[in-house]
Motif scaffolding. Structure first.
Motif, PDB file in Angstrom:
ATOM      1  N   HIS A 462       0.752  -1.189  -0.255  1.00 21.05           N
ATOM      2  CA  HIS A 462       0.072   0.039  -0.124  1.00 21.05           C
ATOM      3  C   HIS A 462       0.917   1.175   0.117  1.00 21.05           C
ATOM      4  CE1 HIS A 462      -3.508  -2.421   0.378  1.00 21.05           C
ATOM      5  NE2 HIS A 462      -3.425  -2.836   1.515  1.00 21.05           N
ATOM      6  N   LEU A 463       2.051   1.093   0.801  1.00 23.91           N
ATOM      7  CA  LEU A 463       2.883   2.451   0.851  1.00 23.91           C
ATOM      8  C   LEU A 463       3.337   2.520  -0.737  1.00 23.91           C
ATOM      9  CD1 LEU A 463       5.410   3.268   3.618  1.00 23.91           C
ATOM     10  CD2 LEU A 463       6.199   3.141   1.261  1.00 23.91           C
ATOM     11  N   ILE A 464       3.966   1.552  -1.376  1.00 21.74           N
ATOM     12  CA  ILE A 464       4.758   1.874  -2.521  1.00 21.74           C
ATOM     13  C   ILE A 464       3.519   2.386  -3.642  1.00 21.74           C
ATOM     14  CG2 ILE A 464       5.605   0.579  -4.408  1.00 21.74           C
ATOM     15  CD1 ILE A 464       7.528   1.096  -2.081  1.00 21.74           C
ATOM     16  N   GLU A 465       2.166   1.777  -3.463  1.00 23.07           N
ATOM     17  CA  GLU A 465       1.041   2.288  -4.333  1.00 23.07           C
ATOM     18  C   GLU A 465       0.731   3.666  -4.024  1.00 23.07           C
ATOM     19  OE1 GLU A 465      -0.066   0.255  -7.011  1.00 23.07           O
ATOM     20  OE2 GLU A 465       1.664  -0.810  -6.558  1.00 23.07           O
ATOM     21  N   GLY A 466       1.132   4.127  -3.081  1.00 26.26           N
ATOM     22  CA  GLY A 466       0.517   5.697  -2.636  1.00 26.26           C
ATOM     23  C   GLY A 466      -0.588   5.529  -1.956  1.00 26.26           C
ATOM     24  N   ASN A 467      -1.172   4.363  -1.266  1.00 28.49           N
ATOM     25  CA  ASN A 467      -2.303   4.455  -0.608  1.00 28.49           C
ATOM     26  C   ASN A 467      -1.971   4.651   0.993  1.00 28.49           C
ATOM     27  OD1 ASN A 467      -3.923   3.827  -2.627  1.00 28.49           O
ATOM     28  ND2 ASN A 467      -3.221   1.740  -2.730  1.00 28.49           N
ATOM     29  N   SER A 468      -1.649   5.958   1.395  1.00 32.11           N
ATOM     30  CA  SER A 468      -1.177   6.404   2.705  1.00 32.11           C
ATOM     31  C   SER A 468      -2.394   5.972   3.662  1.00 32.11           C
ATOM     32  CB  SER A 468      -0.810   7.738   2.729  1.00 32.11           C
ATOM     33  OG  SER A 468      -2.076   8.662   2.812  1.00 32.11           O
ATOM     34  N   GLU A 469      -3.669   6.199   3.471  1.00 29.61           N
ATOM     35  CA  GLU A 469      -4.731   6.069   4.592  1.00 29.61           C
ATOM     36  C   GLU A 469      -4.529   4.396   4.968  1.00 29.61           C
ATOM     37  OE1 GLU A 469      -8.242   7.517   3.667  1.00 29.61           O
ATOM     38  OE2 GLU A 469      -7.519   9.717   3.256  1.00 29.61           O
ATOM     39  N   ALA A 471      -2.381   2.134   4.169  1.00 29.55           N
ATOM     40  CA  ALA A 471      -1.021   1.708   4.928  1.00 29.55           C
ATOM     41  C   ALA A 471      -0.948   2.312   6.251  1.00 29.55           C
ATOM     42  CB  ALA A 471       0.140   2.348   4.012  1.00 29.55           C
ATOM     43  N   LYS A 472      -1.233   3.298   6.835  1.00 26.98           N
ATOM     44  CA  LYS A 472      -1.417   3.624   8.163  1.00 26.98           C
ATOM     45  C   LYS A 472      -2.290   2.774   8.771  1.00 26.98           C
ATOM     46  CE  LYS A 472      -2.027   7.770  11.211  1.00 26.98           C
ATOM     47  NZ  LYS A 472      -2.485   9.098  11.510  1.00 26.98           N
ATOM     48  N   ARG A 473      -3.535   2.640   8.503  1.00 27.73           N
ATOM     49  CA  ARG A 473      -4.446   1.832   8.976  1.00 27.73           C
ATOM     50  C   ARG A 473      -3.814   0.568   9.359  1.00 27.73           C
ATOM     51  NH1 ARG A 473      -8.696   3.788   6.693  1.00 27.73           N
ATOM     52  NH2 ARG A 473      -8.675   2.064   5.209  1.00 27.73           N
ATOM     53  N   LEU A 474      -3.271  -0.042   8.578  1.00 28.89           N
ATOM     54  CA  LEU A 474      -2.563  -1.378   8.469  1.00 28.89           C
ATOM     55  C   LEU A 474      -1.508  -1.469   9.733  1.00 28.89           C
ATOM     56  CD1 LEU A 474      -2.924  -4.278   7.653  1.00 28.89           C
ATOM     57  CD2 LEU A 474      -1.439  -3.844   5.739  1.00 28.89           C
ATOM     58  N   TYR A 475      -0.570  -0.317   9.466  1.00 28.38           N
ATOM     59  CA  TYR A 475       0.620  -0.234  10.362  1.00 28.38           C
ATOM     60  C   TYR A 475       0.270  -0.167  11.923  1.00 28.38           C
ATOM     61  CZ  TYR A 475       5.225   0.959  12.218  1.00 28.38           C
ATOM     62  OH  TYR A 475       6.240   1.086  13.011  1.00 28.38           O
ATOM     63  N   GLU A 476      -0.967   0.405  12.119  1.00 24.84           N
ATOM     64  CA  GLU A 476      -1.462   0.583  13.362  1.00 24.84           C
ATOM     65  C   GLU A 476      -1.624  -0.886  14.014  1.00 24.84           C
ATOM     66  OE1 GLU A 476      -1.955   3.230  15.359  1.00 24.84           O
ATOM     67  OE2 GLU A 476      -1.273   4.433  13.826  1.00 24.84           O
ATOM     68  N   THR A 477      -1.778  -1.973  13.230  1.00 26.24           N
ATOM     69  CA  THR A 477      -2.006  -3.218  13.806  1.00 26.24           C
ATOM     70  C   THR A 477      -0.950  -3.803  14.371  1.00 26.24           C
ATOM     71  OG1 THR A 477      -2.053  -4.385  11.763  1.00 26.24           O
ATOM     72  CG2 THR A 477      -4.334  -3.311  12.608  1.00 26.24           C
ATOM     73  N   PHE A 478       0.196  -3.467  13.659  1.00 27.21           N
ATOM     74  CA  PHE A 478       1.494  -4.303  14.190  1.00 27.21           C
ATOM     75  C   PHE A 478       2.803  -3.127  14.700  1.00 27.21           C
ATOM     76  CE2 PHE A 478       1.715  -3.746   9.651  1.00 27.21           C
ATOM     77  CZ  PHE A 478       3.185  -3.363   9.474  1.00 27.21           C
ATOM     78  N   LYS A 479       2.473  -2.111  14.625  1.00 22.87           N
ATOM     79  CA  LYS A 479       3.577  -0.994  15.066  1.00 22.87           C
ATOM     80  C   LYS A 479       4.267  -1.323  16.210  1.00 22.87           C
ATOM     81  CE  LYS A 479       2.515   3.231  16.144  1.00 22.87           C
ATOM     82  NZ  LYS A 479       1.956   4.484  15.954  1.00 22.87           N
ATOM     83  N   THR A 639       7.881  13.381  -0.004  1.00 28.01           N
ATOM     84  CA  THR A 639       8.293  12.170   0.132  1.00 28.01           C
ATOM     85  C   THR A 639       8.242  11.829   1.888  1.00 28.01           C
ATOM     86  OG1 THR A 639       9.497  11.676  -1.797  1.00 28.01           O
ATOM     87  CG2 THR A 639       9.812  10.191   0.005  1.00 28.01           C
ATOM     88  N   TYR A 640       9.006  12.784   2.480  1.00 27.03           N
ATOM     89  CA  TYR A 640       9.048  12.532   3.686  1.00 27.03           C
ATOM     90  C   TYR A 640       7.734  12.708   4.602  1.00 27.03           C
ATOM     91  CZ  TYR A 640      10.424  14.119   8.769  1.00 27.03           C
ATOM     92  OH  TYR A 640      10.558  14.298   9.810  1.00 27.03           O
ATOM     93  N   GLU A 641       6.911  13.815   3.932  1.00 31.09           N
ATOM     94  CA  GLU A 641       5.550  14.054   4.682  1.00 31.09           C
ATOM     95  C   GLU A 641       4.665  12.966   4.277  1.00 31.09           C
ATOM     96  OE1 GLU A 641       4.862  16.416   6.623  1.00 31.09           O
ATOM     97  OE2 GLU A 641       6.755  17.310   6.678  1.00 31.09           O
ATOM     98  N   TYR A 642       5.010  12.330   2.999  1.00 32.19           N
ATOM     99  CA  TYR A 642       3.900  11.212   2.648  1.00 32.19           C
ATOM    100  C   TYR A 642       4.165  10.080   3.616  1.00 32.19           C
ATOM    101  CZ  TYR A 642       2.507   7.058   0.351  1.00 32.19           C
ATOM    102  OH  TYR A 642       1.944   5.635  -0.105  1.00 32.19           O
ATOM    103  N   LEU A 643       5.660   9.673   3.859  1.00 30.50           N
ATOM    104  CA  LEU A 643       5.845   8.650   4.597  1.00 30.50           C
ATOM    105  C   LEU A 643       5.314   8.770   6.121  1.00 30.50           C
ATOM    106  CD1 LEU A 643       9.474   8.037   3.126  1.00 30.50           C
ATOM    107  CD2 LEU A 643       7.434   6.271   2.930  1.00 30.50           C
ATOM    108  N   LYS A 644       5.505   9.782   6.417  1.00 32.51           N
ATOM    109  CA  LYS A 644       4.965  10.448   7.801  1.00 32.51           C
ATOM    110  C   LYS A 644       3.310   9.854   7.968  1.00 32.51           C
ATOM    111  CE  LYS A 644       6.281  14.331   8.910  1.00 32.51           C
ATOM    112  NZ  LYS A 644       6.302  15.741   9.948  1.00 32.51           N
ATOM    113  N   ARG A 645       2.815  10.214   6.578  1.00 35.78           N
ATOM    114  CA  ARG A 645       1.202   9.950   6.749  1.00 35.78           C
ATOM    115  C   ARG A 645       0.808   8.459   6.691  1.00 35.78           C
ATOM    116  NH1 ARG A 645       1.464  14.286   2.903  1.00 35.78           N
ATOM    117  NH2 ARG A 645       1.097  12.753   0.956  1.00 35.78           N
ATOM    118  N   GLY A 647       2.064   6.603   8.817  1.00 33.46           N
ATOM    119  CA  GLY A 647       2.052   6.230  10.125  1.00 33.46           C
ATOM    120  C   GLY A 647       3.564   5.862  10.647  1.00 33.46           C
ATOM    121  N   ILE A 648       4.512   6.387   9.865  1.00 28.40           N
ATOM    122  CA  ILE A 648       5.788   6.271  10.254  1.00 28.40           C
ATOM    123  C   ILE A 648       6.273   7.456  11.077  1.00 28.40           C
ATOM    124  CG2 ILE A 648       8.341   5.680   9.517  1.00 28.40           C
ATOM    125  CD1 ILE A 648       7.283   4.767   6.960  1.00 28.40           C
TER     126      ILE A 648
END
Length: 651
Positions: A462-469, A471-479, A639-645, A647-648
């Motif tokens: 999802h991150l590579i595809e540009g789907n930040s929302e 990606a973030k939702r998924l990362y919350e489950t294993f961060k 890019t930096y702001e996108y990666l933060k979106r 969930g990083i």
């Protein structure tokens, strides 16, 4: 007696049993030829521990000798259970010096118990290095958040006294040591460790991360071995496509098949082939070194063995040009989706191998070579999705097209996941598969690379595809299990990763092969590494990944892995106003990638880089510099702001 150790007893039983009887039990379980130094070491350890327990009158506890650490393929010299604490002891008999390598060895055993031994997850574990002739180092015990202490270094006289002091200070609830030892041990080895285990004739199910993984790998391997046997019995030619998400164990399955029939004298002799030069080089050297430790045959002889077991597919291809002699009857092609198309293969064969008029794709030619067998042959094609990273890689379609047009007499076995889904090729027609046989177990759906985060590969997708929302939702489950951080400061990134990696855990710096402008940050992607040194070198070796000086690209790291990754992100794959943009640096400037194929290669490069780290990673995004037109701030900020979106979190 537990199968986990060569010897197990309560302190009382240990103290009353004759030392020679204890030695006999240990040596009886040892499968290799015993050397004098080994037998002398065991007797010394037994007598030492008996004397110290008598001296301090400690009778309540449990002791194990030669306790198995499956992931590392080694055995801890001794494990002591006292007052609810676990002490993992590594003896260095007669040594006066303490060195970091020995400390990391003991620490690594303790970490493996914590991470992979189910009854150890909630226990305090103390690794102890006993250099018997050293001066005692009475320092405080430092536990990490997971309950594993740093290695305690001590001499023989203070061993039991120190253990008793620590156990008394951190007094924990007692537990049944025998039940503890016999609890499930479900390791997640690196591909190098797994290859070593399989080459040493361990079962693939013994190195799976969970019972589900064990079942999946076991079923897939068993089915393939059955198909190979059936092909030989019924005189058929068979191709099997094994698919799976990144890190699911496709390569393990292939290595397992090859190791099951590794003798050229066997009728179903199998060879493991890969076009991934770094993977072949690293595995050959790692297996040779491990075999030499086990057999003492000499490194040269061991290398000749392992070079036969694992071969470079290009050498296999070139050898087949020397006549019409059929090769091995079972060929396992790793990363088969990376085989070359007709244009790339023909160009190479005509210009580099003097094959005038050659006009075939690599899949077509490889099947043709295996088709030389008059009676039977088997191809196992291991297919990964989102892994094509180089010009001319044809993907799955090249294999299917060759089967459809030239080799319709071959039987095809595959799972439904071969033709659609997130990780593999889509839009392919199953009707074009001749003699097709559907077999669900030929797809491995769960990543085993990271024992901390099963959903990592989906998150990266999802991150590579540009789907930040998403990606973030998924990362919350294993961060909480798998840390991913981001920074604009390279030194901060290095500091973070050095603090995270412990014992023998590997760490390394990764970047895109087209991250040319990272050079301004001191990261030289064009500086070629020697994979054997980078992956296998000790932390003290300046050529090793641990030193965080030499960077590995997607071509170096694909198919391999490290524990902790530092990913340097350049402006080649930069986030624009609302989506990623694809760039290539040529000469003195950036140029946009126009072709869809070239854009996919770049996306897959970053997909590979971000799925190599087993325990966590940190991303370094440069700040840029507007005085340098090739490194403008705007190239990096979005890019930096996108990666933060996604969930990083920043450090």
């Amino acid at each position: 007696m537990t199968q986990q150790a060569f010897y197990s007893a309560t302190f009382k039983e240990f103290l009353t049993e004759d030392s020679s009887a204890i030695f006999g039990k240990i040596s009886k379980r040892h499968t290799q030829q015993l050397q004098y130094l080994q037998t002398k070491a065991w007797l010394s350890e037994i007598e030492l521990l008996k004397d110290l327990l008598y001296e301090h009158n400690i009778l309540q506890g449990h002791i194990f000798f030669e306790f198995m650490i499956p992931r590392m393929g080694r055995r801890a010299d001794a494990v002591i259970i006292l007052k609810g604490l676990i002490f993992v002891i590594e003896f260095k008999i007669g040594k006066a010096d303490i060195n970091h390598c020995d400390m990391r060895q003991a620490h690594g055993y303790a970490l493996d118990l914590k991470n992979f031994h189910s009854a150890s997850h909630n226990k305090l574990i103390v690794p102890i290095l006993v250099a018997t002739k050293s001066r005692s180092h009475f320092s405080s015990v430092n536990f990490s958040d997971d309950g594993v202490a740093e290695t305690v270094c001590i001499n023989e006289q203070d061993l039991i006294k120190r253990i008793y002091q620590i156990a008394t200070k951190y007094n924990q609830s007692n537990f049944n040591a025998q039940h503890w030892a016999e609890s499930g041990y479900l390791p997640t080895p690196t591909i190098i460790e797994a290859a070593q285990a399989l080459y040493a004739h361990h079962k693939v199910t013994d190195i799976a991360r969970s019972e589900a993984d064990s079942q999946n790998l076991g079923q897939t391997s068993h089915q393939l071995l059955q198909l190979i046997h059936k092909a030989r019995s019924e005189k058929r030619k068979v191709i099997c496509f094994v698919t799976g998400v990144p890190g699911a164990g496709k390569t393990l399955v292939g290595l397992n098949i090859a190791s099951s029939h590794s003798s050229p004298k066997e009728e179903e002799y199998s060879v493991f082939l890969s076009g991934n030069g770094p993977l072949v080089s690293v595995l050959q050297e790692a297996l040779a070194k491990d075999r030499n430790i086990r057999t003492n045959e000499g490194l040269g002889k061991c290398r000749r063995h392992t070079e036969q077991f694992i071969q470079n597919v290009h050498k296999f291809r070139d050898d087949s040009l020397k006549g019409n002699k059929p090769p091995e009857q079972v060929a396992i092609f790793d990363e088969a989706q990376r085989a070359w198309n007709a244009e790339q293969t023909s160009k190479f064969m005509q210009t580099k191998r003097n094959q005038v008029g050659f006009n075939k794709s690599e899949p077509e030619y490889l099947i043709e070579v295996m088709d030389r067998h008059e009676d039977w042959a088997v191809i196992v094609a291991l297919i990964g999705g989102g892994q094509e990273i180089n010009t001319g890689e044809i993907g799955l379609s090249g294999w299917l097209k060759a089967l459809e047009s030239k080799f319709s007499h071959w039987d095809t076995y595959y799972s439904t996941d071969l033709l659609n889904g997130e990780y593999v090729s889509s839009g392919l027609d199953s009707k074009k598969l001749s003699n097709a046989n559907l077999m669900p177990c030929l797809h491995l759906a769960t990543s085993m690379r990271s024992f901390r985060a099963e959903k990592l590969s989906s998150y990266i997708h999802h991150l590579i595809e540009g789907n930040s929302e998403l990606a973030k939702r998924l990362y919350e489950t294993f961060k909480h299990l798998y840390p991913i951080k981001i920074t604009r400061n390279l030194e901060d990134a290095k500091r973070w990763i050095k603090l995270k990696s412990r014992a023998n855990e590997s760490k390394g710096m990764l970047a895109s092969s087209n991250g040319i402008r990272l050079k301004a940050e001191g990261i030289f992607v064009k500086n070629k590494i020697e994979p054997k040194d980078w992956f296998l070198g000790a932390p003290e070796d300046i050529r090793s990944s641990h030193f965080l000086e030499d960077v590995a690209t997607e071509f170096d790291i694909q198919g391999l892995e490290i524990d902790w990754g530092l990913i340097a992100w350049d402006a080649d794959y930069r986030f624009g106003a609302d989506k990623f943009e694809h760039w290539r640096f040529r000469g003195t400037k950036w140029e946009q990638r126009k072709k869809t194929e070239n854009q996919r290669y770049l996306e897959n490069a970053y997909r590979v880089l971000m799925t190599r780290s087993r325990q966590g990673m940190i991303i370094f995004v440069p700040k840029g510099n507007d005085d340098d037109t090739t490194r403008k701030v705007e190239f990096y900020d979005n890019t930096y702001e996108y990666l933060k979106r996604c969930g990083i979190e920043t450090i």
